[in-house]
Design a protein around this motif. Structure first.
Motif, PDB file in Angstrom:
ATOM      1  N   ALA A   1       0.823  -1.209   0.000  1.00 13.77           N
ATOM      2  CA  ALA A   1       0.000   0.000   0.000  1.00 13.77           C
ATOM      3  C   ALA A   1       0.861   1.265   0.000  1.00 13.77           C
ATOM      4  O   ALA A   1       0.373   2.347  -0.362  1.00 13.77           O
ATOM      5  N   ARG A   2       2.126   1.155   0.388  1.00 15.66           N
ATOM      6  CA  ARG A   2       3.010   2.324   0.468  1.00 15.66           C
ATOM      7  C   ARG A   2       3.979   2.410  -0.701  1.00 15.66           C
ATOM      8  O   ARG A   2       4.793   3.332  -0.766  1.00 15.66           O
ATOM      9  N   VAL A   3       3.915   1.466  -1.632  1.00 10.89           N
ATOM     10  CA  VAL A   3       4.832   1.490  -2.777  1.00 10.89           C
ATOM     11  C   VAL A   3       4.459   2.642  -3.700  1.00 10.89           C
ATOM     12  O   VAL A   3       3.292   2.829  -4.058  1.00 10.89           O
ATOM     13  N   GLU A   4       5.447   3.419  -4.109  1.00  8.52           N
ATOM     14  CA  GLU A   4       5.212   4.576  -4.983  1.00  8.52           C
ATOM     15  C   GLU A   4       4.652   4.135  -6.329  1.00  8.52           C
ATOM     16  O   GLU A   4       4.947   3.045  -6.819  1.00  8.52           O
ATOM     17  N   GLY A   5       3.850   5.022  -6.930  1.00  7.42           N
ATOM     18  CA  GLY A   5       3.171   4.688  -8.171  1.00  7.42           C
ATOM     19  C   GLY A   5       4.098   4.372  -9.324  1.00  7.42           C
ATOM     20  O   GLY A   5       3.734   3.610 -10.226  1.00  7.42           O
ATOM     21  N   ALA A   6       5.301   4.950  -9.318  1.00  7.11           N
ATOM     22  CA  ALA A   6       6.240   4.711 -10.421  1.00  7.11           C
ATOM     23  C   ALA A   6       6.850   3.315 -10.376  1.00  7.11           C
ATOM     24  O   ALA A   6       7.374   2.835 -11.378  1.00  7.11           O
ATOM     25  N   VAL A   7       6.775   2.652  -9.226  1.00  7.96           N
ATOM     26  CA  VAL A   7       7.381   1.324  -9.090  1.00  7.96           C
ATOM     27  C   VAL A   7       6.423   0.270  -9.648  1.00  7.96           C
ATOM     28  O   VAL A   7       5.289   0.150  -9.187  1.00  7.96           O
ATOM     29  N   GLU A   8       6.905  -0.485 -10.634  1.00 10.99           N
ATOM     30  CA  GLU A   8       6.072  -1.496 -11.287  1.00 10.99           C
ATOM     31  C   GLU A   8       6.341  -2.912 -10.758  1.00 10.99           C
ATOM     32  O   GLU A   8       5.454  -3.759 -10.786  1.00 10.99           O
ATOM     33  N   ARG A   9       7.591  -3.154 -10.316  1.00 11.32           N
ATOM     34  CA  ARG A   9       7.970  -4.487  -9.844  1.00 11.32           C
ATOM     35  C   ARG A   9       8.863  -4.373  -8.620  1.00 11.32           C
ATOM     36  O   ARG A   9       9.605  -3.395  -8.476  1.00 11.32           O
TER      37      ARG A   9
END
Length: 433
Positions: free
Chosen positions: A81-89
């Motif tokens: 839930a805290r992973v930034e939107g730019a991170v895909e994997r």
């Protein structure tokens, strides 16, 4: 799940456990995670491992190792839930220290809900042979949700090869270039040299009325610091290390104790005691001005980081259930103020001995390689263990692995026993927390 399979996972905090069976000749392994955008890291800060244990977003943390019942686990926490939107994997990997993954039996990766402990994915036996680094699995976004995939892809070039493949800049030893012959001096001039014409900078063109002046040029960004992959493991054969030689000369140094109790039957340890085991991480200190004392939860003597003794106990884990264990922090900016520091652990309640304790000690300098070691098996009814002795030697702090279990005399407290064993010479009174 088989290699290549995928499964949905909840967008919440997840516990990722890398595990294997230990034994003679089995190399150590270290878990890591890489946060990727378009297949690469955005910066070296997207690499989470033992030398960089937390991502700046707080989404990924390296929690450390535990040993119990002949098995070792190394754990990451990933809060999707805290992973930034730019991170895909988010790639979940491991590296072998002192061997290959073909020598690591019963290797697996397991993903569980951090709150409930429910297993949501598990990948066993990835088919490793001669690899020294391995991608076991990955989280990836698909149509706004997260999935886990069992990967099972190896590298023969270790953690460095894995890291550089995903765009990490690795700190490598610098090799000096061979000396070159000096350039030949020009022949002397036979005529007086003509003075060069002065060069003037062109005048700046003033902005036209009604237009804004261009902004001043931004200062150049400081060069990125490469990631250091080194770490130090202390053993009986090689028990000490210099902090200065590892780059640990300033900033904060976190001392972590992570443990797990193996019960012989529900609620009891081998030497007696019931319920949850409450261990206390402590430190005896002696400063160069002669002051002595103790940092511990007992008596609420938590210390201070920015005034004497420059040591602070971060908290008191009373159950052993906290993933990060017990921690204290030492301010290395005041290294010259320390004469010696003895880090030790006592059993406050729940057991009368360390006989069933399986623990790992990690010293993590802010600007140096981590130093780690495991405790030996306890074979005596000991409620107190000396972990590490840090001494000021010629202005350099030297860390000595102790792993020494002590048995108090009748009527003597664990703290007084530790004091006598190391000659601190303090007066002790009963206390509680």
């Amino acid at each position: 799940m088989p290699k290549g399979a995928n499964t949905p996972v909840p967008t919440t905090a997840l516990r990722v456990e890398l595990g294997w069976r230990t034994g003679p000749g089995v190399p150590d392994a270290d878990a890591s995670a890489l946060l990727l955008a378009a297949g690469k890291v955005r910066s070296d800060g997207d690499f989470v491992f033992y030398n960089q244990p937390a991502h700046s977003s707080g989404a990924v943390r390296h929690e450390g190792k535990r040993t119990a019942g002949g098995r070792v686990t190394d754990t990451l926490t990933v809060d999707l839930a805290r992973v930034e939107g730019a991170v895909e994997r988010i790639v979940l990997a491991a590296s072998a220290d002192g061997g290959t993954f073909g020598q690591v039996p019963d290797l697996y990766i397991e993903v569980a809900d951090a709150a409930s402990g429910r297993t949501v994915a598990r990948f066993d036996d990835p088919g490793a042979t001669v690899e020294t680094a391995f991608v076991l699995g990955e989280f990836y976004r698909r149509q706004g949700a997260w999935k886990f995939r069992a990967v099972g892809q190896g590298y023969g070039s270790g953690l460095e090869g894995l890291a550089t493949d995903f765009g990490i800049t690795v700190d490598e030893p610098q090799h000096s270039a061979p000396p070159t012959a000096p350039a030949a001096a020009p022949p002397p001039s036979v005529t007086a040299p003509v003075p060069p014409r002065p060069v003037t900078a062109p005048a700046a063109t003033p902005p036209r009325p009604g237009t804004a002046a261009p902004p001043p040029a931004a200062p150049p960004a400081p060069p990125a610091q490469p990631v250091r992959l080194s770490k130090v493991t202390l053993t009986k054969a090689s028990p000490s290390v210099s902090l200065a030689k590892q780059g640990g000369t300033s900033g904060a140094m976190r001392v972590n104790l992570n443990w797990q109790m193996r019960k012989q039957f529900p609620g009891w340890g081998r030497w007696g005691g019931a319920g949850d085991v409450d261990l206390d991480l402590c430190a005896l200190y002696e400063l160069t001005d002669g002051r002595k004392g103790v940092v511990q939860a007992l008596g609420n003597a938590f210390g201070s980081l920015h005034r004497p003794p420059y040591i602070h106990l971060d908290g008191d884990d009373r159950t052993g259930a906290v993933a990060s264990g017990e921690n204290l922090t030492i301010n290395l900016d005041h290294s010259q103020d320390f004469r010696r520091i003895l880090v030790f652990v006592t059993i406050y309640q729940g057991a009368s001995s360390f006989a069933d304790l399986h623990a790992t000690v990690t010293l993590q300098p802010q600007h140096g390689a981590p130093i780690e070691f495991s405790l030996d098996e306890c074979t005596v009814a000991s409620p107190v263990c000396a972990l590490a002795l840090i001494t000021n030697t010629g202005g350099d702090l030297v860390v000595q692995r102790e792993a020494r279990y002590l048995v108090p005399e009748r009527g003597s407290s664990p703290q007084r026993t530790m004091d006598r064993a190391y000659g601190w010479g303090m007066n002790w009174t009963p206390g509680r927390k």
